[in-house]
Each structure stands twice: as structure tokens, then as C-alpha cells.
Design a protein around this motif. Structure first.
Motif, mmCIF file in Angstrom:
data_model
loop_
_atom_site.group_PDB
_atom_site.id
_atom_site.type_symbol
_atom_site.label_atom_id
_atom_site.label_comp_id
_atom_site.label_asym_id
_atom_site.label_seq_id
_atom_site.Cartn_x
_atom_site.Cartn_y
_atom_site.Cartn_z
ATOM 1 N N MET A 178 -42.137 56.612 -50.410
ATOM 2 C CA MET A 178 -42.924 55.579 -49.738
ATOM 3 C C MET A 178 -44.172 55.254 -50.536
ATOM 4 S SD MET A 178 -41.957 54.035 -47.055
ATOM 5 C CE MET A 178 -40.192 53.970 -47.281
ATOM 6 N N ASN A 179 -44.596 54.032 -50.375
ATOM 7 C CA ASN A 179 -45.781 53.570 -51.087
ATOM 8 C C ASN A 179 -47.007 53.889 -50.246
ATOM 9 O OD1 ASN A 179 -47.826 51.888 -52.212
ATOM 10 N ND2 ASN A 179 -46.191 50.707 -53.202
ATOM 11 N N PRO A 180 -48.008 54.585 -50.813
ATOM 12 C CA PRO A 180 -49.147 55.021 -50.007
ATOM 13 C C PRO A 180 -50.219 53.962 -49.777
ATOM 14 C CG PRO A 180 -49.387 55.798 -52.246
ATOM 15 C CD PRO A 180 -48.123 54.997 -52.223
ATOM 16 N N THR A 181 -50.108 52.770 -50.403
ATOM 17 C CA THR A 181 -51.185 51.776 -50.285
ATOM 18 C C THR A 181 -51.324 51.298 -48.839
ATOM 19 O OG1 THR A 181 -50.129 50.976 -52.282
ATOM 20 C CG2 THR A 181 -52.117 49.826 -51.569
ATOM 21 N N PRO A 182 -52.567 51.205 -48.301
ATOM 22 C CA PRO A 182 -52.750 50.694 -46.946
ATOM 23 C C PRO A 182 -52.311 49.232 -46.853
ATOM 24 C CG PRO A 182 -54.822 51.531 -47.855
ATOM 25 C CD PRO A 182 -53.830 51.587 -48.947
ATOM 26 N N VAL A 183 -51.825 48.831 -45.669
ATOM 27 C CA VAL A 183 -51.239 47.495 -45.516
ATOM 28 C C VAL A 183 -52.268 46.391 -45.736
ATOM 29 C CG1 VAL A 183 -51.515 47.487 -43.000
ATOM 30 C CG2 VAL A 183 -49.820 46.018 -44.062
ATOM 31 N N LEU A 184 -53.528 46.667 -45.336
ATOM 32 C CA LEU A 184 -54.565 45.650 -45.508
ATOM 33 C C LEU A 184 -54.795 45.363 -46.992
ATOM 34 C CD1 LEU A 184 -56.471 43.922 -43.772
ATOM 35 C CD2 LEU A 184 -58.272 45.603 -44.249
ATOM 36 N N THR A 185 -54.786 46.444 -47.776
ATOM 37 C CA THR A 185 -54.954 46.289 -49.225
ATOM 38 C C THR A 185 -53.835 45.423 -49.787
ATOM 39 O OG1 THR A 185 -55.742 48.546 -49.182
ATOM 40 C CG2 THR A 185 -55.376 47.562 -51.348
ATOM 41 N N ILE A 186 -52.602 45.741 -49.353
ATOM 42 C CA ILE A 186 -51.457 44.966 -49.839
ATOM 43 C C ILE A 186 -51.620 43.499 -49.487
ATOM 44 C CG2 ILE A 186 -48.980 44.581 -49.536
ATOM 45 C CD1 ILE A 186 -48.665 47.566 -49.170
ATOM 46 N N PHE A 187 -52.071 43.279 -48.247
ATOM 47 C CA PHE A 187 -52.220 41.912 -47.763
ATOM 48 C C PHE A 187 -53.225 41.134 -48.615
ATOM 49 C CE2 PHE A 187 -54.452 38.958 -44.843
ATOM 50 C CZ PHE A 187 -53.402 38.090 -44.629
ATOM 51 N N VAL A 188 -54.419 41.710 -48.776
ATOM 52 C CA VAL A 188 -55.467 41.011 -49.526
ATOM 53 C C VAL A 188 -55.064 40.859 -50.989
ATOM 54 C CG1 VAL A 188 -57.871 41.080 -50.272
ATOM 55 C CG2 VAL A 188 -57.272 41.784 -47.957
ATOM 56 N N ALA A 189 -54.490 41.930 -51.546
ATOM 57 C CA ALA A 189 -54.121 41.895 -52.954
ATOM 58 C C ALA A 189 -53.069 40.824 -53.224
ATOM 59 C CB ALA A 189 -53.597 43.260 -53.394
ATOM 60 N N SER A 190 -52.131 40.683 -52.281
ATOM 61 C CA SER A 190 -51.068 39.716 -52.547
ATOM 62 C C SER A 190 -51.570 38.285 -52.442
ATOM 63 C CB SER A 190 -49.869 39.953 -51.627
ATOM 64 O OG SER A 190 -50.295 39.939 -50.288
ATOM 65 N N ILE A 191 -52.712 38.096 -51.770
ATOM 66 C CA ILE A 191 -53.273 36.743 -51.766
ATOM 67 C C ILE A 191 -54.039 36.488 -53.064
ATOM 68 C CG2 ILE A 191 -54.860 35.143 -50.641
ATOM 69 C CD1 ILE A 191 -54.338 36.527 -48.040
ATOM 70 N N PHE A 192 -54.887 37.442 -53.450
ATOM 71 C CA PHE A 192 -55.813 37.155 -54.543
ATOM 72 C C PHE A 192 -55.408 37.774 -55.879
ATOM 73 C CE2 PHE A 192 -58.369 36.567 -50.693
ATOM 74 C CZ PHE A 192 -58.741 35.250 -50.899
ATOM 75 N N THR A 193 -55.432 39.107 -55.952
ATOM 76 C CA THR A 193 -55.256 39.707 -57.280
ATOM 77 C C THR A 193 -53.812 39.641 -57.760
ATOM 78 O OG1 THR A 193 -54.940 41.867 -56.324
ATOM 79 C CG2 THR A 193 -57.186 41.269 -56.928
ATOM 80 N N ASN A 194 -52.875 39.819 -56.840
ATOM 81 C CA ASN A 194 -51.475 39.780 -57.269
ATOM 82 C C ASN A 194 -50.764 38.557 -56.718
ATOM 83 O OD1 ASN A 194 -52.396 42.528 -57.668
ATOM 84 N ND2 ASN A 194 -50.268 42.911 -58.281
ATOM 85 N N ASN A 195 -51.480 37.446 -56.697
ATOM 86 C CA ASN A 195 -50.894 36.196 -56.201
ATOM 87 C C ASN A 195 -49.546 35.950 -56.869
ATOM 88 O OD1 ASN A 195 -50.303 33.306 -56.120
ATOM 89 N ND2 ASN A 195 -52.260 33.183 -55.038
ATOM 90 N N ILE A 196 -48.539 35.733 -56.028
ATOM 91 C CA ILE A 196 -47.173 35.670 -56.547
ATOM 92 C C ILE A 196 -46.984 34.499 -57.511
ATOM 93 C CG2 ILE A 196 -46.160 34.260 -54.702
ATOM 94 C CD1 ILE A 196 -43.874 36.534 -54.829
ATOM 95 N N LEU A 197 -47.771 33.441 -57.303
ATOM 96 C CA LEU A 197 -47.624 32.296 -58.207
ATOM 97 C C LEU A 197 -48.503 32.453 -59.437
ATOM 98 C CD1 LEU A 197 -47.058 28.738 -57.159
ATOM 99 C CD2 LEU A 197 -48.544 29.139 -59.086
#
Lengths: 196, 151, 364
Positions: A1-20
């Protein structure tokens, strides 16, 4: 399992790891539909919606059907089928409840089926071993990130209508360059947090 | 002569229609044919088509539309279509005049169609579509008038 | 081997589940159930299965509103006023609407998909429009290119029309059926047949079709259309002015008038080019003898040929109107002809102190 908290994933996927902007997925509809803000918002919403639900459904299909039978090699074809079916469903749904949006999205709605960002998000979910909550957070964040990117682009393109662009770069050329510039500015966010 | 922007097209069409209007006025004075005289009043309205379509757009939008550059040049040779302009005035008959006006409109419709085939953006598209629809209506009207054989 | 079978089985299962899911949601989402269409405050209520367009629904229920493009949103004829329901106006409709129409809720019937109950208003006349089957009973040559065509109605057997109205004839064309409007030239008291006056237009689909009809042939048409209403006041004089081929509606109006009010004042001005184009003159002259308040003037616009004999007017018809129309009449005007003629006539009317905007003219 991935230990990253869900909030981190959420924010990161918008800004730092933006899919586009970080993975450059979903570019084709990004280029075509970003010419007007209204349609950009429409498609952004549709992609977010599809992203949340397809990642969630595919999570179930993958972990409760494919993995127990050791059939994870089927994952690509199954994921695509689920996405296609869901987009079909969404098309009927939008036509029923918002004909204006339906006509505004026109042929682009079926195009979401082959939007690689959707399949990309599903595959990331598998590779990064997210649990269900993380998956939903990631899907939602990625969708919002994609919507944010296309909205930024639509706003810029409205302004670009007035600028003097070299003949050879008109159309997709300048859009790709501008996308690159936006992507670089987003790299600035990576100092805050980063996903692996 | 080829045209590179929508503004230029509008300019050229307006120029030619100004010329037509002067021609109609001359015709009205000199023709011995009453039918032709009656027609000139009607035909010299053509110039208003452009204004009618332009009324539907705000100035700011119009300015943007006029600045739209065409990807491919289009040809616009109204003089060739309106060839009876070169004919001696007292030989012109009513139906000839209508046919010439029709041919000019058809030239315009072709021109608009070739512009609509190009990527010009939604605002400009709406503008050119409006023009095209108006001319098509005009053609139908004049064809009917030719068929009536009244002038 | 087992893995292979398992893979096929699981795949099949998943795909089957997805298909079933889609079918069920189509049932729920796309089937809209019964929708009611309320027309003109309930003067007609239709119940229709949803999912089709309003235009199709109206046609299926024999409500014939004008439409020429077959629901592609290119002709803009099928305008209806939507009071309630129907969803927001679509981008495909906006180009056909004026600002006033956008505000008042006018829509194109072909672009409204029936998904809910809807309330619309239509001109009352359109509700009386029916599709008629008729048989050609008599074809008469009036001039070298104009024919009078008489049609006996078969189904429905009677038509109720006002003088000045028109029907849409269905003519088979190379690219499918075309609809063309022709004015009814027979008077309103004849209900079991109609008469048309058709000028042959070179290359015209409908006029060629009509000119080639023989006695006994069957014809389909819809109608009656048209907004002209003859004034019911016998003291109002009626002025009919036609040019080219505008005779049909006026023949109907005049015939209807003198059937009901033998002493009513009526003027007929008719313009054509040569003596070859003149028709019905004898008939009207005879009528003028019977009804002293009926005045008829024919004018020829081309110069007479040398051996020709003509005791009528010459020049364009608006000149004759200028010459013979008295001033200060209580007048109802019906104009029919090409736009330049109508404009010239309107100018004359204005100079005589009449309000030209009150004149009714055919939308050409």
C-alpha cells in the motif's frame, strides 16, 4: 500500500503532478477544445466526472475481479471497456439533463473515451498501489488538474487572439509552446510536495 | 484579384456595390425601357445587405471579424460576372439586368462558401453565414422575378 | 489452458455486465415516457412518446406547420412559440431568430427534442391545415405558358379556405418531393374543389409537374396557408393589384366578394407585358357589366405590335393605379407581384393619401 495521505495526493495531482502539465496526457482534446472558455469548462467538468468514476469503478474491477483470478494482464482491455461504457452512459446522462452542454461538447464527449489522461489516471492508480480512498482522491484531483490546465489555456487563447503570432506557429504550434511554459511554471510547485 | 482578410473583402464588395449603384442611377436616367427603370430602384438596395448583417454585430466584434485573415486567398471578380455593365445602356432589357444581378449574387455566395471552408473562427463564421443566407434569399427572389417575365 | 478459459470467461462477464448496464440506463435515461404537447392554451392537446422532435410529433399528429428542410435547422420555417418546457435555445437555432424572437421564446420545432411536457402557441390557422388528396378534373390553357388547373378533392372531401390563401403542392423532384406554394383561385363558397393558376417556369420542378398533369391524375397538397382576411364590412372598397402572374388570389377574392355583396366596390388592376399574356379579361368584363361597382383595368407594359388592337391601358400597372384610383375611400388593398412592382404601387398609394403599410401583399 502507498503510505501517502489522501489530501497530499489530491493537492499534488492538481498542482505538482498535474496529469496534463507534468505527464502531458490528454493533449489532443486539450488543444482542440481550449478555444472557448465555456466549452473548456464543460469538457473540464466532464473529464473530472469521468475520471473520478472510472478510477473508482476500475479499482473495483481490478482488485476484486482481475487480481483474484490472476488476470491482471487483461487490465488494459478491461479498463478501456469500462471507460468507453461509462462515457456512453455520461453522454446519455448529459443529453437528458443539460442539452446545452450536450450540444456545446458536441463530438468531444465521445472523444473522452480515447482521452489518454483517463486511462493514464487508471494506470497510475494501479502502479502507485493506491487504496480506494486514495484512488478517488487521485481521480478527483487529476480531473480538477486537467480542468484547471484547459481553463488556463482557454483564457490565454482568448488573449492570444489579439497578438501577432508568426505564421508558422499559428494554431497547435503556439499552443504547445505555451503549454510548455505553463508546465515549467507548475514545476515551481514541486518544492511544496511531490508524488512518487 | 485575391483577398487576404475579411475586412478587405467587405471593403471590395462595398466598392463594387457603390459602383453598381452609380450605374443603376445612370441607367435610370438614360434607359428608354420602363421595366429596367423600375428594376433599378429595387436593385440599388443591394448595398444595404452588408449593413443589415453588420447591424447584428457590435462594433468591437466587427472590428475583430474584419481583422480575421484568410488562410487561403480567394478570388473576387465581380466585374466579370456583371458583364452587361459594358453593354450600351439603351439595349439593356429587364431580364438581362436581373440575370446579371443574379450572377453577381451567385459569385458572392461562392465566395462566402469558399471562406466558410476555411478556419476563420466562430464570430467571423456567423457573419459570413449571415451574408451568404441573405444573398441566397435574394437569388431565389430574383429567379422568381425572372420567371414571372414582367419587366 | 485454464487461465485462458478463465480470461475469456471473465472478459465476457465484464463486457456483458457493461452492456446490460448501458441498456438499463438507456431505458431509464433515453426513454422519456409520454409527453403532452399543449397547443394554444389547450385548444389541442397531443400525447406523444418522448425522444422525437417536436416537428415530427406535430406532423405525426397531422399538425402541418411550414417546414422546407426536413428538420436540419437550415430553412428556419418551423418557428413555434414555446410557453413552457423544451429546454434552453440551442446554438443551431440562434441564427434564425431576431432579438425580439429570442426574448419571446420562439424556437425551431425541429430542434426541440420531446423530453417533458411542453406548451406552445401556433397561429390558429395552422391548426386547420390538412393534407388533401385530389384528382385533376380539368386543365385549361389560359395563355401560351399559363394553365388553369381544377382539382376535385377526394380525401378530405371539403376544404374551408378564405379568399387569398394558398396551398402547398407536393411535386416529385429529382431529389425527392418538393413543396411549392400556389394560391387558390377558386372562391371560398366552392368547397369540394380548388382551382390553381400555374405559369410554366422553365426548369421549375413544380410548375413543370403541374403543367404535365392530365385529367384523372392524383395530386397531394397541404393547406390552406396565408394570413389575408378579407374585410367583412360591405362599405369597405377592395383594391386588387397584380402583375406578372399574381392573378390567382385576386380571382378568388373578387369571385367571393360578388357572390356575397353584389354591390360592393372593388378595383382590379392587372399588369402584363403583351396581349399574349392577357387572360380572364372577358370574364371580368362580363362581371363588371353585372356589378357596376366593379372596375377592371388591364395594362400592357410592352409596346403594342403593329397589327394589334388594344383598348386597355398601357405602361406599368402603377401608372394605371395612379390614373384611375379615387382618393378618400375606405380601402382594403391586396397586392400580388414582384417586389419592384409592389414598391412602385405603394408609392402611388402613399401619394393618394393611403397608408401603404396597411396593404397586404404576398410574401414573395
Amino acid at each position: 500500500m502507498n503510505p501517502t495521505p489522501v489530501l497530499t495526493i489530491f493537492v499534488a495531482s492538481i498542482f505538482t503532478n498535474n496529469i496534463l502539465l507534468a505527464s502531458f496526457l490528454g493533449l489532443c482534446s486539450f488543444i482542440v477544445v481550449s478555444n472557448r472558455i465555456e466549452t473548456a469548462i464543460g469538457l473540464g467538468v466532464a473529464v473530472t466526472f469521468v475520471m473520478v468514476f472510472t478510477t473508482a469503478i476500475n479499482y473495483g474491477v481490478y482488485y476484486y475481479i482481475l487480481v483474484p483470478f490472476h488476470l491482471d494482464f487483461l487490465s488494459y482491455i478491461v479498463f478501456i471497456a469500462v471507460i468507453a461504457a461509462f462515457v456512453q452512459f455520461l453522454e446519455m446522462f448529459i443529453e437528458r439533463f443539460s442539452p446545452t452542454l450536450y450540444y456545446a461538447l458536441g463530438i468531444f464527449l465521445p472523444l473522452i473515451t480515447v482521452n489518454c489522461a483517463i486511462l493514464g489516471a487508471v494506470l497510475f492508480m494501479v502502479i502507485r498501489k493506491y487504496n480506494f480512498i486514495q484512488t478517488v482522491g487521485f481521480g478527483f484531483g487529476s480531473g480538477l488538474g486537467w480542468a484547471l490546465a484547459i481553463l488556463l489555456m482557454a483564457g490565454l487563447r482568448k488573449k492570444m487572439g489579439y497578438s501577432n503570432i508568426p505564421e508558422a506557429l499559428k494554431g497547435p504550434g503556439i499552443i504547445l509552446i505555451v503549454t510548455g511554459v505553463i508546465a515549467m511554471t507548475f514545476i515551481g510547485f514541486t518544492g511544496i510536495l511531490n508524488l512518487q | 484579384m485575391s483577398i487576404v482578410s475579411i475586412g478587405e473583402l467587405v471593403e471590395r464588395a462595398r466598392d463594387f456595390e457603390g459602383r453598381l449603384e452609380r450605374y443603376y442611377a445612370e441607367l435610370r436616367d438614360k434607359t428608354p425601357n420602363n421595366g429596367v427603370r423600375l428594376l433599378t430602384y429595387y436593385l440599388s438596395r443591394h448595398r444595404r445587405h452588408l449593413e443589415e448583417v453588420m447591424k447584428g454585430f457590435e462594433n468591437e466584434v466587427l472590428e475583430r471579424i474584419f481583422n480575421v485573415r484568410l488562410k487561403y486567398d480567394v478570388n473576387f471578380n465581380p466585374e466579370e460576372k456583371f458583364h452587361i455593365i459594358k453593354k450600351p445602356i439603351d439595349e439593356i432589357k429587364g431580364n438581362e439586368l436581373l440575370e446579371a444581378a443574379c450572377a453577381y449574387d451567385e459569385e458572392l455566395v461562392d465566395l462566402y462558401k469558399s471562406i466558410l471552408d476555411q478556419p476563420i473562427g466562430e464570430e467571423a463564421r456567423a457573419f459570413v453565414e449571415g451574408l451568404k443566407r441573405l444573398e441566397e434569399k435574394d437569388i431565389v427572389m430574383m429567379k422568381k422575378m425572372i420567371a414571372m417575365d414582367y419587366f | 489452458m485454464i487461465t485462458g478459459l478463465l480470461a475469456v470467461g471473465v472478459n465476457l462477464g465484464i463486457f456483458l455486465a457493461l452492456s446490460i448496464w448501458l441498456l438499463i440506463s438507456e431505458r431509464i435515461l433515453v426513454r422519456y415516457g409520454k409527453c403532452t404537447i399543449t397547443i394554444n392554451d389547450g385548444s389541442l392537446i397531443l400525447e406523444k412518446e418522448g425522444g422525437i422532435t417536436l416537428l415530427t410529433a406535430l406532423y405525426e399528429s397531422k399538425v402541418f406547420i411550414p417546414s422546407a428542410c426536413g428538420g436540419k435547422a437550415t430553412c428556419g420555417y418551423c418557428k413555434v412559440n414555446v410557453v413552457k418546457g423544451g429546454g434552453p435555445i440551442l446554438p443551431t437555432e440562434v441564427p434564425f431568430m431576431s432579438r425580439g424572437e429570442l426574448r419571446s421564446g420562439t424556437r425551431l420545432a425541429c430542434q426541440i427534442k420531446l423530453k417533458e411536457d411542453i406548451e406552445i402557441t401556433l397561429p390558429e390557422d395552422l391548426l386547420a391545415v390538412k393534407e388533401y388528396r385530389a384528382r385533376v378534373s380539368l386543365v385549361k390553357d389560359l395563355t401560351h405558358d399559363i394553365k388553369e388547373i381544377n382539382l376535385d378533392l377526394i380525401d378530405p372531401p371539403e376544404i374551408k379556405h378564405r379568399p387569398g390563401q394558398y396551398v402547398q403542392i407536393q411535386a416529385p423532384g429529382p431529389e425527392g418531393t418538393v413543396f411549392r406554394a400556389y394560391s387558390i383561385s377558386s372562391p371560398d363558397y366552392i368547397k369540394d374543389k380548388i382551382q390553381l393558376i400555374v405559369r410554366l417556369v422553365p426548369g421549375g420542378i413544380a410548375s413543370t409537374y403541374l403543367h404535365n398533369l392530365k385529367e384523372g391524375d392524383e395530386v397531394l397538397f397541404t393547406g390552406p396557408f396565408g394570413e389575408f382576411r378579407l374585410s367583412e364590412n360591405p362599405d369597405t372598397a377592395v383594391l386588387c393589384i397584380g402583375g406578372g402572374s399574381g392573378m390567382a388570389p385576386m380571382a378568388s377574392i373578387i369571385d367571393s366578394i360578388y357572390n356575397k355583396w353584389p354591390d360592393r366596390t372593388c378595383f382590379l388592376f392587372f399588369g402584363c407585358r403583351t396581349t399574349d399574356d392577357v387572360f380572364y379579361l372577358d370574364k371580368f368584363k362580363k362581371m363588371a357589366e353585372e356589378h357596376p361597382n366593379f372596375k377592371v383595368y388591364y395594362a400592357l407594359s410592352d409596346p403594342l405590335k403593329e397589327d394589334e388592337d388594344w383598348d386597355g391601358e398601357t405602361g406599368f400597372i402603377h401608372l394605371s393605379v395612379d390614373k384611375y384610383l379615387p382618393e378618400n375611400l375606405d380601402l382594403q388593398t391586396f397586392l400580388c407581384g414582384p417586389p419592384p412592382m409592389i414598391e412602385a404601387v405603394k408609392e402611388v398609394l402613399k401619394n393618394k393619401g393611403y397608408n401603404p403599410d396597411e396593404a397586404f401583399y404576398d410574401k414573395f
